[in-house]
Design a protein around this motif. Sequence first.
Motif, PDB file in Angstrom:
ATOM      1  N   ALA A  31       7.875  -3.300  18.847  1.00 37.41           N
ATOM      2  CA  ALA A  31       6.660  -3.291  18.020  1.00 37.41           C
ATOM      3  C   ALA A  31       6.906  -2.615  16.688  1.00 37.41           C
ATOM      4  CB  ALA A  31       5.534  -2.572  18.754  1.00 37.41           C
ATOM      5  N   ILE A  32       6.260  -3.154  15.659  1.00 36.41           N
ATOM      6  CA  ILE A  32       6.173  -2.454  14.372  1.00 36.41           C
ATOM      7  C   ILE A  32       4.718  -2.023  14.230  1.00 36.41           C
ATOM      8  CG2 ILE A  32       6.369  -2.654  11.870  1.00 36.41           C
ATOM      9  CD1 ILE A  32       8.555  -4.750  12.292  1.00 36.41           C
ATOM     10  N   GLY A  33       4.486  -0.709  14.192  1.00 36.52           N
ATOM     11  CA  GLY A  33       3.128  -0.159  14.141  1.00 36.52           C
ATOM     12  C   GLY A  33       2.666   0.236  15.518  1.00 36.52           C
ATOM     13  N   THR A  42       0.680  -3.329  12.549  1.00 40.99           N
ATOM     14  CA  THR A  42       0.344  -2.406  11.467  1.00 40.99           C
ATOM     15  C   THR A  42      -1.034  -2.820  10.944  1.00 40.99           C
ATOM     16  OG1 THR A  42       1.716  -3.882  10.114  1.00 40.99           O
ATOM     17  CG2 THR A  42       2.663  -1.766  10.736  1.00 40.99           C
ATOM     18  N   GLN A  43      -1.516  -2.123   9.917  1.00 37.92           N
ATOM     19  CA  GLN A  43      -2.827  -2.493   9.381  1.00 37.92           C
ATOM     20  C   GLN A  43      -2.741  -3.827   8.622  1.00 37.92           C
ATOM     21  OE1 GLN A  43      -5.924  -1.791   9.623  1.00 37.92           O
ATOM     22  NE2 GLN A  43      -5.627  -0.175  11.146  1.00 37.92           N
ATOM     23  N   ASP A  44      -3.895  -4.443   8.487  1.00 36.74           N
ATOM     24  CA  ASP A  44      -4.020  -5.808   7.959  1.00 36.74           C
ATOM     25  C   ASP A  44      -3.136  -6.094   6.736  1.00 36.74           C
ATOM     26  OD1 ASP A  44      -6.108  -5.400   9.708  1.00 36.74           O
ATOM     27  OD2 ASP A  44      -7.658  -6.221   8.411  1.00 36.74           O
ATOM     28  N   PHE A  69      -0.409  -5.087   5.755  1.00 31.38           N
ATOM     29  CA  PHE A  69       1.048  -5.154   5.940  1.00 31.38           C
ATOM     30  C   PHE A  69       1.490  -6.356   6.786  1.00 31.38           C
ATOM     31  CE2 PHE A  69       0.133  -0.489   5.735  1.00 31.38           C
ATOM     32  CZ  PHE A  69       0.715  -0.250   4.500  1.00 31.38           C
ATOM     33  N   HIS A  70       0.540  -7.049   7.390  1.00 27.23           N
ATOM     34  CA  HIS A  70       0.925  -8.083   8.369  1.00 27.23           C
ATOM     35  C   HIS A  70       1.878  -9.110   7.779  1.00 27.23           C
ATOM     36  CE1 HIS A  70      -2.731  -7.437  11.268  1.00 27.23           C
ATOM     37  NE2 HIS A  70      -1.992  -6.354  11.102  1.00 27.23           N
ATOM     38  N   PHE A  71       1.544  -9.590   6.585  1.00 26.51           N
ATOM     39  CA  PHE A  71       2.347 -10.669   6.018  1.00 26.51           C
ATOM     40  C   PHE A  71       3.783 -10.206   5.764  1.00 26.51           C
ATOM     41  CE2 PHE A  71       3.906 -13.022   2.237  1.00 26.51           C
ATOM     42  CZ  PHE A  71       4.059 -14.257   2.845  1.00 26.51           C
ATOM     43  N   HIS A  87      11.798   4.904  12.473  1.00 20.90           N
ATOM     44  CA  HIS A  87      10.757   5.554  11.674  1.00 20.90           C
ATOM     45  C   HIS A  87       9.955   4.594  10.819  1.00 20.90           C
ATOM     46  CE1 HIS A  87      13.191   5.350   8.024  1.00 20.90           C
ATOM     47  NE2 HIS A  87      14.213   5.623   8.802  1.00 20.90           N
ATOM     48  N   ASP A  88      10.416   3.349  10.661  1.00 18.94           N
ATOM     49  CA  ASP A  88       9.584   2.360   9.967  1.00 18.94           C
ATOM     50  C   ASP A  88      10.120   0.947  10.179  1.00 18.94           C
ATOM     51  OD1 ASP A  88      11.717   2.084   8.255  1.00 18.94           O
ATOM     52  OD2 ASP A  88      10.672   2.784   6.460  1.00 18.94           O
ATOM     53  N   ASP A  89       9.430  -0.008   9.564  1.00 18.50           N
ATOM     54  CA  ASP A  89       9.795  -1.422   9.739  1.00 18.50           C
ATOM     55  C   ASP A  89      11.214  -1.687   9.259  1.00 18.50           C
ATOM     56  OD1 ASP A  89       8.429  -0.835   7.152  1.00 18.50           O
ATOM     57  OD2 ASP A  89       9.064  -2.870   6.682  1.00 18.50           O
TER      58      ASP A  89
HETATM   59  N1  LIG Z   1      -6.944  -8.452  18.294  1.00 18.03           N
HETATM   60  C1  LIG Z   1      -7.987  -7.660  18.156  1.00 18.03           C
HETATM   61  O1  LIG Z   1      -9.013  -7.885  18.729  1.00 18.03           O
HETATM   62  C2  LIG Z   1      -7.889  -6.433  17.280  1.00 18.03           C
HETATM   63  C3  LIG Z   1      -8.742  -5.342  17.505  1.00 18.03           C
HETATM   64  C4  LIG Z   1      -8.617  -4.232  16.683  1.00 18.03           C
HETATM   65  C5  LIG Z   1      -7.691  -4.231  15.653  1.00 18.03           C
HETATM   66  N2  LIG Z   1      -6.911  -5.320  15.446  1.00 18.03           N
HETATM   67  C6  LIG Z   1      -5.907  -5.345  14.369  1.00 18.03           C
HETATM   68  O2  LIG Z   1      -4.734  -4.718  14.851  1.00 18.03           O
HETATM   69  C7  LIG Z   1      -4.028  -4.094  13.774  1.00 18.03           C
HETATM   70  C8  LIG Z   1      -3.645  -2.693  14.185  1.00 18.03           C
HETATM   71  O3  LIG Z   1      -4.800  -1.965  14.484  1.00 18.03           O
HETATM   72  P1  LIG Z   1      -4.715  -0.469  15.056  1.00 18.03           P
HETATM   73  O4  LIG Z   1      -6.103  -0.032  15.303  1.00 18.03           O
HETATM   74  O5  LIG Z   1      -3.701  -0.432  16.153  1.00 18.03           O
HETATM   75  O6  LIG Z   1      -4.147   0.253  13.742  1.00 18.03           O
HETATM   76  P2  LIG Z   1      -3.633   1.752  13.544  1.00 18.03           P
HETATM   77  O7  LIG Z   1      -3.933   2.093  12.131  1.00 18.03           O
HETATM   78  O8  LIG Z   1      -4.125   2.625  14.650  1.00 18.03           O
HETATM   79  O9  LIG Z   1      -2.040   1.600  13.732  1.00 18.03           O
HETATM   80  C9  LIG Z   1      -1.198   1.070  12.780  1.00 18.03           C
HETATM   81  C10 LIG Z   1       0.107   1.845  12.837  1.00 18.03           C
HETATM   82  O10 LIG Z   1       1.050   1.258  11.939  1.00 18.03           O
HETATM   83  C11 LIG Z   1       1.887   2.309  11.467  1.00 18.03           C
HETATM   84  N3  LIG Z   1       2.610   1.875  10.277  1.00 18.03           N
HETATM   85  C12 LIG Z   1       2.164   1.726   9.017  1.00 18.03           C
HETATM   86  N4  LIG Z   1       3.152   1.308   8.197  1.00 18.03           N
HETATM   87  C13 LIG Z   1       4.254   1.164   8.969  1.00 18.03           C
HETATM   88  C14 LIG Z   1       5.589   0.759   8.703  1.00 18.03           C
HETATM   89  N5  LIG Z   1       5.980   0.412   7.466  1.00 18.03           N
HETATM   90  N6  LIG Z   1       6.478   0.724   9.723  1.00 18.03           N
HETATM   91  C15 LIG Z   1       6.087   1.075  10.975  1.00 18.03           C
HETATM   92  N7  LIG Z   1       4.813   1.484  11.288  1.00 18.03           N
HETATM   93  C16 LIG Z   1       3.917   1.529  10.295  1.00 18.03           C
HETATM   94  C17 LIG Z   1       0.919   3.453  11.208  1.00 18.03           C
HETATM   95  O11 LIG Z   1       1.598   4.687  11.168  1.00 18.03           O
HETATM   96  C18 LIG Z   1      -0.017   3.319  12.425  1.00 18.03           C
HETATM   97  O12 LIG Z   1       0.397   4.137  13.490  1.00 18.03           O
HETATM   98  C19 LIG Z   1      -4.957  -4.179  12.565  1.00 18.03           C
HETATM   99  O13 LIG Z   1      -4.503  -5.164  11.697  1.00 18.03           O
HETATM  100  C20 LIG Z   1      -6.296  -4.560  13.146  1.00 18.03           C
HETATM  101  O14 LIG Z   1      -7.072  -5.358  12.272  1.00 18.03           O
HETATM  102  C21 LIG Z   1      -6.984  -6.396  16.250  1.00 18.03           C
END
Ligand SMILES: NC(=O)c1ccc[n+]([C@@H]2O[C@H](COP(=O)([O-])OP(=O)(O)OC[C@H]3O[C@@H](n4cnc5c(N)ncnc54)[C@H](O)[C@@H]3O)[C@@H](O)[C@H]2O)c1
Length: 427
Positions: free
Chosen positions: A11-13, A80-82, A84-86, A61-63
């Motif tokens: 996983a990333i994130g 990761t957050q929205d 960064f997905h792409f 420590h990161d992607d």
């Molecule tokens: N499928 C669904 O129903 C559903 C529900 C809620 C959220 N989501 C989506 O899931 C995604 C994640 O949500 P979340 O609540 O787990 O987010 P979150 O913010 O809790 O977790 C994201 C993680 O990504 C890490 N991160 C950021 N940049 C990084 C990098 N370069 N390399 C590695 N890690 C990195 C952050 O440190 C953080 O821990 C969001 O895009 C959200 O919209 C989907």
Amino acid sequence: MVPPQRLRLAAIGCGSRTFIYFELAAKQPDLYEIVAAADHSPARLAKARALSQNPAFREFHDDGAILAEPKLADLMIIATQDAFHFAHASAALRRGYDLLLEKPISTNLRDVLALEKLAAELGRRVLVCHVLRYTPFYRKVKAIVASGVLGQIVSFEATEGVEPWHQAHSFVRGHWAVTEKATPMIIAKSCHDTDILSWLIDSRCVSLSSFGGILHFRAEQAPAGAPARCTDGCPVGDTCLYNALRYVGDRKGWLDIIFDRAKTATDAEIIAWLAKSPWGRCVYRCDNTAVDHQTLNMVFASGATGTFTMTAFSEGRDLAIFGTKARLLAGERVKRTAGCDIIVEDHATHALDRIKIDFDKDGWHGGGDAGLIRMLHGEMGKPRAEDMESSLQRSVESHLIGFAAEEARQTGMTLNLAEVRARLSSP
Ligand SMILES: NC(=O)c1ccc[n+]([C@@H]2O[C@H](COP(=O)([O-])OP(=O)(O)OC[C@H]3O[C@@H](n4cnc5c(N)ncnc54)[C@H](O)[C@@H]3O)[C@@H](O)[C@H]2O)c1
């Protein structure tokens, strides 16, 4: 791709989503092995390691660090957050991974279409986390529609009630409050709905219009004397639905997804954190641009029409599908008033079929998270990537509807979706 005996996951994130997927996957060791994860936060990596139940689990420590390694898993979870997905999804595809990609696919339609093209060019498969498709509830509705018992589908009405506190937490104070930095509300919250609706109707949406805005969460609605932060002593704190001090009271559970020390911090520590965090702000004095209500009016290739309403001021999803032989009513209102989950009423006989669903309590989203992980291994083994239940190819449709709806809302125009797609597709 024919999946190996056990699908190796990385996983990333490592936020709430990856934790849920890891926890569910670890319960099925015959199907999955959790091998690695990347996150900036050592605490989150430690939690991911614990959930993996794998002594050989690797942390990055990161992607960039995880993707610098030779391919170390069959499937990369992108959570990761929205925004960064792409970037993260494209890089992982190029590194050779198939993906389990959190929604939204991206924060803009141009990138969504570009990712679809890239995955096709590289011959990789991407399953988008449209978890509602994997819920027992929607699978039952789909089976009823597909059985023909409703006849030809002519129209539908659907509603998603975000619920006032949830709206405030996520879309006024939280990650998705400022549309320009995240994703339009209709994508962030409702791409599940646009996905489910086009899946149930089994036809492409060809054109739509949309209206909506922010009616309530704005400065003019602030009670007299309300300060910028609830922690500053608000005169209406005792009666305000959105008082941030509820995070140390009846809404403590919501802290888990935003504050790593939620379970261990004292109330005083949480209040000190709220005094500085976005979640301590008065909901009438935020920088939110996400709408609190929006409607869509859609026409499908089959000739069917339907409406969808997203509103902060209801709770749960409601659905009515009107066919030539029968109508189907389902969701929250049916549950509360009729004590079942789905009702099918035959037009000729008025016979009522009342259906109860056995909800899967494992994970969130009405069993959707658990259903997704249960089916993931099999989905990855399907001969054609596009036939996976929530494949990228199918999921693009929901994002096309959502992004077009946002444009239609802002411009007041009725949009043709083929034209929108053509305008934003790269050559
Ligand atoms: N499928 C669904 O129903 C559903 C529900 C809620 C959220 N989501 C989506 O899931 C995604 C994640 O949500 P979340 O609540 O787990 O987010 P979150 O913010 O809790 O977790 C994201 C993680 O990504 C890490 N991160 C950021 N940049 C990084 C990098 N370069 N390399 C590695 N890690 C990195 C952050 O440190 C953080 O821990 C969001 O895009 C959200 O919209 C989907």
